[in-house]
Design an enzyme around this catalytic site. Structure first.
Site, PDB file in Angstrom:
ATOM      1  N   PRO A  17       0.846  -1.197   0.000  1.00  0.00           N
ATOM      2  CA  PRO A  17       0.000   0.000   0.000  1.00  0.00           C
ATOM      3  C   PRO A  17       0.881   1.246   0.000  1.00  0.00           C
ATOM      4  O   PRO A  17       2.113   1.129   0.054  1.00  0.00           O
ATOM      5  CB  PRO A  17      -0.722  -0.119   1.344  1.00  0.00           C
ATOM      6  CG  PRO A  17       0.312  -0.746   2.237  1.00  0.00           C
ATOM      7  CD  PRO A  17       1.153  -1.659   1.364  1.00  0.00           C
ATOM      8  N   ALA A  29      -4.802   4.837   3.824  1.00  0.00           N
ATOM      9  CA  ALA A  29      -4.153   3.754   3.077  1.00  0.00           C
ATOM     10  C   ALA A  29      -5.183   2.836   2.437  1.00  0.00           C
ATOM     11  O   ALA A  29      -6.360   2.857   2.804  1.00  0.00           O
ATOM     12  CB  ALA A  29      -3.248   2.949   3.995  1.00  0.00           C
ATOM     13  N   ASN A  30      -4.733   2.031   1.497  1.00  0.00           N
ATOM     14  CA  ASN A  30      -5.539   0.945   0.936  1.00  0.00           C
ATOM     15  C   ASN A  30      -5.155  -0.346   1.639  1.00  0.00           C
ATOM     16  O   ASN A  30      -4.051  -0.468   2.167  1.00  0.00           O
ATOM     17  CB  ASN A  30      -5.237   0.778  -0.549  1.00  0.00           C
ATOM     18  CG  ASN A  30      -5.906   1.819  -1.401  1.00  0.00           C
ATOM     19  OD1 ASN A  30      -6.334   2.860  -0.915  1.00  0.00           O
ATOM     20  ND2 ASN A  30      -5.991   1.549  -2.680  1.00  0.00           N
ATOM     21  N   ARG A  31      -6.023  -1.329   1.544  1.00  0.00           N
ATOM     22  CA  ARG A  31      -5.750  -2.640   2.105  1.00  0.00           C
ATOM     23  C   ARG A  31      -4.851  -3.406   1.135  1.00  0.00           C
ATOM     24  O   ARG A  31      -5.253  -3.651  -0.002  1.00  0.00           O
ATOM     25  CB  ARG A  31      -7.077  -3.375   2.214  1.00  0.00           C
ATOM     26  CG  ARG A  31      -7.309  -4.075   3.496  1.00  0.00           C
ATOM     27  CD  ARG A  31      -8.638  -4.773   3.452  1.00  0.00           C
ATOM     28  NE  ARG A  31      -9.701  -3.988   4.058  1.00  0.00           N
ATOM     29  CZ  ARG A  31      -9.813  -3.781   5.364  1.00  0.00           C
ATOM     30  NH1 ARG A  31      -8.926  -4.256   6.207  1.00  0.00           N
ATOM     31  NH2 ARG A  31     -10.807  -3.075   5.844  1.00  0.00           N
ATOM     32  N   SER A  32      -3.652  -3.727   1.551  1.00  0.00           N
ATOM     33  CA  SER A  32      -2.739  -4.505   0.705  1.00  0.00           C
ATOM     34  C   SER A  32      -1.621  -5.084   1.562  1.00  0.00           C
ATOM     35  O   SER A  32      -1.024  -4.367   2.362  1.00  0.00           O
ATOM     36  CB  SER A  32      -2.131  -3.595  -0.372  1.00  0.00           C
ATOM     37  OG  SER A  32      -1.055  -4.246  -1.005  1.00  0.00           O
TER      38      SER A  32
END
Ligand code: C5P
Length: 223
Positions: A17, A29-32
Site C-alpha cells: 500500500p 491507506a488501501n488494504r494490501s
C-alpha cells in the site's frame, strides 16, 4: 539465478500500500499485504532478472538478491520509480492511495468536542500511467493490475486503454471460502494481453507469480 532466462533484464515492481500522512500519527491507506508483488519480484529474480522492488509499508521481509526501496507515500513511490529507470519491464502491483491530504499537519490533530476535523484531499499521481508514457524512457513492457469485483474482463480492458499499459492482470478480489484476496495467500486472475484474455485458475500467489514470470520470458523470446 545468474544466466537465467531473464539475465540482463531490469524489472521494476511496485508493491504494497502507500501511506498518506494526515498528521504525524494518522494516515490514509488501501488494504494490501504486498504478498503478490513480493512473490512476483522473487519469481523474476529466480529467473535471472535484476529486480528493483519499490515497496510501500508491509510486514514482509525484503527478499534476498533484490534491491528493495522502502517508501511511504505515493509521491515517494513515484520518485523512487523514476529514479529506478531505465527498466525493461515495469509491473505495478501496489495499491496506491488515490488521494492524499492536501496539507499534512505537522502536529497531531487534537480531538475537540463538537469540532470535527475536515480533511481536504488532493489527487495522487498515477504511477502506472506515468511509467506507460513514452516520453520518460518507457519500459518495453508495462504491466498493471486491476482489482475488480464484477465484469472483471470488461473493466480490465477499459483500464488497459486508459492507462496506456501493455498487459493487465485483472484480479477478482471477491472473497472465496472465507479468504479475502487482500492479505490472503491465493489469487484468481485474468491476464489481458494484445493476444487476448486468459483466465487462470485460483492459485497460491507464488504460482500466479511464476506463471506471470514465464509469460514475460515467452514475451522476450518472441520479440
Ligand atoms: O486505477 P486503478 O487504481 O484501479 O489501477 C490499478 C493499477 O494502477 C495497478 O497496477 C496500480 O498499481 C496502478 N496505480 C498506480 N498509481 C496510482 C493508482 C494505481 O500505479 N495512483
Amino acid at each position: 539465478a545468474a544466466g537465467g532466462p531473464l539475465h540482463g533484464k531490469h524489472i521494476l515492481i511496485t508493491a504494497g500500500p502507500t501511506h498518506e500522512a494526515i498528521d504525524p500519527v494518522r494516515y490514509i491507506a488501501n488494504r494490501s499485504s504486498g504478498k503478490q508483488g513480493y512473490a512476483i519480484a522473487e519469481a523474476l529474480r529466480d529467473r535471472g532478472a535484476r529486480v528493483t522492488l519499490v515497496s510501500g509499508p508491509t510486514s514482509l521481509t525484503p527478499p534476498e538478491g533484490i534491491t528493495t526501496v522502502p517508501v511511504q507515500s505515493a509521491l515517494d513511490m513515484q520518485a523512487a520509480c523514476t529514479a529506478a529507470l531505465p527498466a525493461d519491464v515495469a509491473i505495478c502491483v501496489a495499491a496506491v492511495a488515490d488521494w492524499r491530504v492536501a496539507a499534512t499537519e505537522s502536529q497531531k490533530i487534537k480531538k475537540q468536542t463538537g469540532d470535527l476535523p475536515v480533511l481536504e484531499l488532493t489527487e495522487n499521481p498515477d504511477i502506472l500511467k506515468m511509467l506507460a508514457q513514452a516520453d520518460l524512457g518507457r519500459p518495453e513492457l508495462v504491466v498493471g493490475f486491476a482489482a475488480e469485483t464484477e465484469n472483471v474482463a470488461a473493466h480490465a480492458q477499459a483500464k488497459l486503454k486508459r492507462k496506456g499499459c501493455d498487459w493487465i492482470v485483472a484480479n477478482d478480489v471477491t472473497a472465496r471460502d472465507g479468504e479475502s484476496v487482500m492479505g490472503g495467500d491465493h489469487n484468481q486472475v485474468t491476464l489481458l494481453t494484445p493476444d487476448g484474455a486468459e483466465d487462470w485458475n485460483r492459485a497460491p500467489k507464488e504460482q500466479v507469480a511464476a506463471r506471470l514470470a514465464d509469460k514475460i520470458i515467452e514475451y522476450f523470446k518472441k520479440s
